[in-house]
Design an enzyme around this catalytic site. Structure first.
Site, PDB file in Angstrom:
ATOM      1  N   HIS B   7       6.970   3.070  -2.757  1.00 46.25           N
ATOM      2  CA  HIS B   7       5.443   2.739  -2.898  1.00 46.25           C
ATOM      3  C   HIS B   7       4.780   2.998  -4.385  1.00 46.25           C
ATOM      4  O   HIS B   7       5.545   3.332  -5.062  1.00 46.25           O
ATOM      5  CB  HIS B   7       4.716   4.011  -2.152  1.00 46.25           C
ATOM      6  CG  HIS B   7       4.604   5.369  -2.652  1.00 46.25           C
ATOM      7  ND1 HIS B   7       5.477   6.238  -2.195  1.00 46.25           N
ATOM      8  CD2 HIS B   7       4.043   6.053  -3.566  1.00 46.25           C
ATOM      9  CE1 HIS B   7       5.306   7.497  -2.589  1.00 46.25           C
ATOM     10  NE2 HIS B   7       4.350   7.288  -3.436  1.00 46.25           N
ATOM     11  N   HIS B  79       1.170   6.533 -10.152  1.00 46.20           N
ATOM     12  CA  HIS B  79       2.999   6.667 -10.050  1.00 46.20           C
ATOM     13  C   HIS B  79       3.481   5.742  -9.405  1.00 46.20           C
ATOM     14  O   HIS B  79       2.927   5.044  -8.557  1.00 46.20           O
ATOM     15  CB  HIS B  79       3.414   8.122  -9.805  1.00 46.20           C
ATOM     16  CG  HIS B  79       3.057   8.459  -8.212  1.00 46.20           C
ATOM     17  ND1 HIS B  79       2.198   9.168  -7.773  1.00 46.20           N
ATOM     18  CD2 HIS B  79       3.941   8.254  -7.164  1.00 46.20           C
ATOM     19  CE1 HIS B  79       2.137   9.422  -6.622  1.00 46.20           C
ATOM     20  NE2 HIS B  79       3.300   8.672  -6.307  1.00 46.20           N
ATOM     21  N   GLU B 130       8.220   9.036  -9.395  1.00 45.94           N
ATOM     22  CA  GLU B 130       8.631  10.048  -8.237  1.00 45.94           C
ATOM     23  C   GLU B 130       9.826   9.319  -7.827  1.00 45.94           C
ATOM     24  O   GLU B 130       9.917   8.051  -7.605  1.00 45.94           O
ATOM     25  CB  GLU B 130       7.427   9.987  -7.321  1.00 45.94           C
ATOM     26  CG  GLU B 130       7.829  10.944  -6.051  1.00 45.94           C
ATOM     27  CD  GLU B 130       6.722  11.048  -4.799  1.00 45.94           C
ATOM     28  OE1 GLU B 130       5.873   9.741  -4.788  1.00 45.94           O
ATOM     29  OE2 GLU B 130       6.839  11.661  -4.150  1.00 45.94           O
TER      30      GLU B 130
END
Lengths: 134, 134
Positions: B7, B79, B130
């Site tokens: 994502h 992020h 991430e």
């Protein structure tokens, strides 16, 4: 209306270093640097299984990412690109909804050879959005 | 090593407004807001054909995105999340390459119920990365 996420573009001050981070540290599939003089960038494409990351370094004196890097000297995510099937229909819908299309409002041929438009970041939570006709 | 782009997370000051922009203006498939008190955010998932966009609004007094929004009041991309098959093996490879893992270095359970780690933006061209075990 929007379809696939075509790519995430990351502006970088040092393309060779950023390429090495993705290739060696993250173990991604990284292509060779390609100069795009018409777009004022040198680009490295990172191929993920479902989308692409594009690392952009300024090329020439009038690069569209120079101002971003002046504000973000370490680099950062510059824009995200969504695919649309008909870019003029997308533009007309966006304008009818009150969204601002950057520039003249006429699609230009982008770095992938396809028509693109950019939308005003203030209309999309501070994010520069590119639309590309897929 | 890295696999799919899981994502792109966009921090927003007004989740309802950002949700409307994606649903009504961009015509995307947008889910309901979900409070994630353990992670200090309320999140809306936008489902694209190949990946997800996550709109994040601070929840509670100690939200991890509060500082970002103080610096970027209009919002912005917070992020990007890449999938890995084995997060501890990924961490060990990253540390061996000199990359900095944030926090204790031990994976935590992320907002999707899977182990995650965050990497230092300075090691990845100013981008907070991430990693999520897929």
């Amino acid at each position: 209306m929007i379809g696939r996420l075509n790519h995430v573009a990351i502006a970088v001050p040092d393309l060779e270093a950023a390429t090495a981070q993705y290739r060696d540290t993250l173990g991604a599939q990284v292509g060779p640097p390609q100069d795009e003089p018409d777009h004022g960038v040198t680009v490295v494409f990172i191929t993920l299984p479902n989308t692409k990351i594009e690392l952009l370094q300024p090329l020439g004196d009038d690069s569209p990412i120079a101002g971003f890097l002046a504000k973000n000297p370490s680099g950062g995510i510059h824009h995200i690109c969504y695919e649309v099937s008909d870019i003029r229909a997308a533009r007309d819908r966006l304008k009818a909804q009150g969204a601002r299309v950057l520039g003249t409002g006429e699609p230009k041929i982008g770095a992938h050879g396809k028509p693109v438009l950019f939308l005003h970041p203030k209309d999309f939570a501070g994010t520069l959005v590119e639309l590309e006709q897929a």
